[in-house]
Every structure is written in C-alpha cells, then in structure tokens.
Motif scaffolding. Structure first.
Motif, short mmCIF file in Angstrom:
data_model
loop_
_atom_site.label_atom_id
_atom_site.label_comp_id
_atom_site.label_asym_id
_atom_site.label_seq_id
_atom_site.Cartn_x
_atom_site.Cartn_y
_atom_site.Cartn_z
N PHE A 96 0.86 -1.19 0.00
CA PHE A 96 0.00 0.00 0.00
C PHE A 96 0.90 1.24 0.00
N ARG A 97 0.60 2.17 -0.88
CA ARG A 97 1.35 3.42 -0.89
C ARG A 97 0.50 4.52 -0.26
N TYR A 98 1.17 5.38 0.51
CA TYR A 98 0.49 6.45 1.25
C TYR A 98 1.04 7.82 0.88
N THR B 60 -5.28 17.08 8.62
CA THR B 60 -4.48 15.94 8.15
C THR B 60 -5.27 15.19 7.08
N VAL B 61 -4.65 15.01 5.93
CA VAL B 61 -5.27 14.24 4.85
C VAL B 61 -4.37 13.06 4.52
N SER B 62 -4.95 11.87 4.52
CA SER B 62 -4.23 10.65 4.17
C SER B 62 -4.91 10.02 2.97
N TYR B 63 -4.12 9.72 1.95
CA TYR B 63 -4.65 9.12 0.72
C TYR B 63 -3.77 7.93 0.40
N ASN B 64 -4.37 6.75 0.31
CA ASN B 64 -3.55 5.56 0.04
C ASN B 64 -4.26 4.61 -0.90
N GLY B 65 -3.48 3.66 -1.43
CA GLY B 65 -4.07 2.70 -2.35
C GLY B 65 -3.12 1.58 -2.70
#
Length: 244
Positions: free
Chosen positions: A190-192, A205-210
């Motif tokens: 998983f990349r963040y 705080t914004v976290s976007y992963n996939g």
C-alpha cells in the motif's frame, strides 16, 4: 528627721487599707512614679502598607477560527470522484466525535474492478483539530503549532513504514509537511500520501492511500501525493468558508 503632719497622716491612712490598694494609691512620695505604658495604636490609625498584588496575567490573542466544517463535506464531490473511483459511499463515513466544533473526520473508499487488468483500491481520509485560545493553555495558534509538530512526528513514526520521504508542501495553509511511504498489508504493498497542515488554529491531516489487486500495480508515490494536495486544499478552503 521629723515628717510633717500631713505626710504622717497619709502614711497612717495607707497602713489601714488593703495591700492591693497600697500598691496603687498609697505609694510613698519618695518612690518614683511609674511611667505610662505606651498605648496601642488606635483602631482607626494608619495601617501597615498593603501587600503588593501579583501582576495580572497577559491576555491571549483570540483564536481566528471558531468553527469547523462538516468533515464529510470538506472535500468536494468532484475531488472524491477523482481520487476514489467506484466510491462505496459518496457522502463519506464520518468518524465519531464528542465535539464536532473541536474535532472531526471523514473517510471514503472504493475498489475499481478492471477485469483481467486487476483492481485498484483507494482510501481517502480527512481530519480536523481546532484549538481555542485559553488563558491557562495559551493561544489557539500556538497550541495548533504544537499539535502540528507532534502530528508530523507521529506520521513519520508509522510502524512498518518503508521508503519514507518528507518534504514541505508550499501553498498549503500557514505551514504543511508532506510525507509519503509504503506499507505491506495483506500481502500487498500500500502506498500512502499524507499531508499535515496548519491553518491558523486548525490542524488538518489528509491521508490518501491505495494498492493494486490481482495483478494491478500499486499507485505511484507522486500520483498519490498530487491527490493528497488536492484534497487538503479543499479541506482548508472549507475551514475558511465555515468561518465567514
């Protein structure tokens, strides 16, 4: 030496009175007179100087932002659509909060099935923390600065993070830090992309992963960070709008 008649009469009179009176009214003329004892200050006399009082504590500057936006409406529907294809719940899933005017968060996730090319999974999360000015705790902006520093350190210390990189995020709030890393979960990488930003007395705080499933590749770090920047700018704009 002969005493005068009046003096002799006085001596004889004193001999006849009780001893207690002799001490007060029948002292000999030869005995020195008792000096008057100093009198106590009158009740209404000058009093001692008052103790100096402590100087008043300096007042703190009022916090700029008094409200937080609805976290699930802070990122525009267009941004959510672009970042989370096949999103399960377009309205987002709000987190629990006992005080929505002090903290709030919302998340979106979706899985896009590309058939033989595999599937792409994405998760987006936004959170807010607002700090009031407090005479004891300090100004709202300073408190937010302290939390901003602590939050950046917390993200950088994510357990199991690999390929961790950090950089500034210019043009995002008063200050912002971008952090990217990878995590191994459920057999996949998983990349963040995470951005911690401060807008006056609010920390965002914004976290976007996939990741990719069934042969699909994990998203590139640069691609994820571009999406994170877009979402955090939406969130900060929502803070400003909520306080107009």
């Amino acid at each position: 030496m002969h005493r005068s008649a009046p003096r002799l009469t006085r001596i004889l009179a004193c001999a006849a009175v009780p001893v207690m009176l002799v001490a007060t009214g029948c002292s000999s003329d030869d005995a020195p007179e008792a000096s008057a004892s100093p009198s106590a200050p009158a009740a209404g006399g000058a009093s001692a100087a008052p103790a100096s009082s402590a100087p008043p504590a300096p007042s703190v500057t009022p916090a700029k932002y008094a409200k937080l936006p609805d976290a699930c409406k802070a990122v525009t529907a267009k941004t959510v659509e672009d970042l989370v294809p096949e999103v399960k719940k377009k309205a987002g899933t709000p987190g629990k909060s006992s005080d929505l005017n002090a903290r709030g968060n919302c998340s979106w996730n979706g899985l896009e099935d590309n058939g033989v090319k595999g599937s792409d999974y994405r998760w987006l999360d936004v959170s807010f923390l607002r700090f009031d000015s407090d005479q004891t705790l300090g100004g709202g902006e300073k408190r937010a600065q302290d939390k901003y520093v602590a939050k950046v350190a917390e993200v950088k210390a994510t357990e199991g993070a690999i390929d961790l990189r950090t950089s500034s995020a210019p043009g995002v709030g008063n200050e912002a830090r971008a952090i990217s890393y990878s995590l191994k979960k459920t057999g996949e990488t998983f990349r963040y992309g995470v951005i911690v930003a401060r807008a006056e007395n609010v920390v965002v705080t914004v976290s976007y992963n996939g990741t990719g499933y069934a042969g699909a590749k994990a998203p590139a770090a640069g691609e994820l960070m571009e999406g994170t920047v877009k979402a955090v700018k939406d969130a900060i704009a929502a803070v400003t709008a909520a306080n107009k």
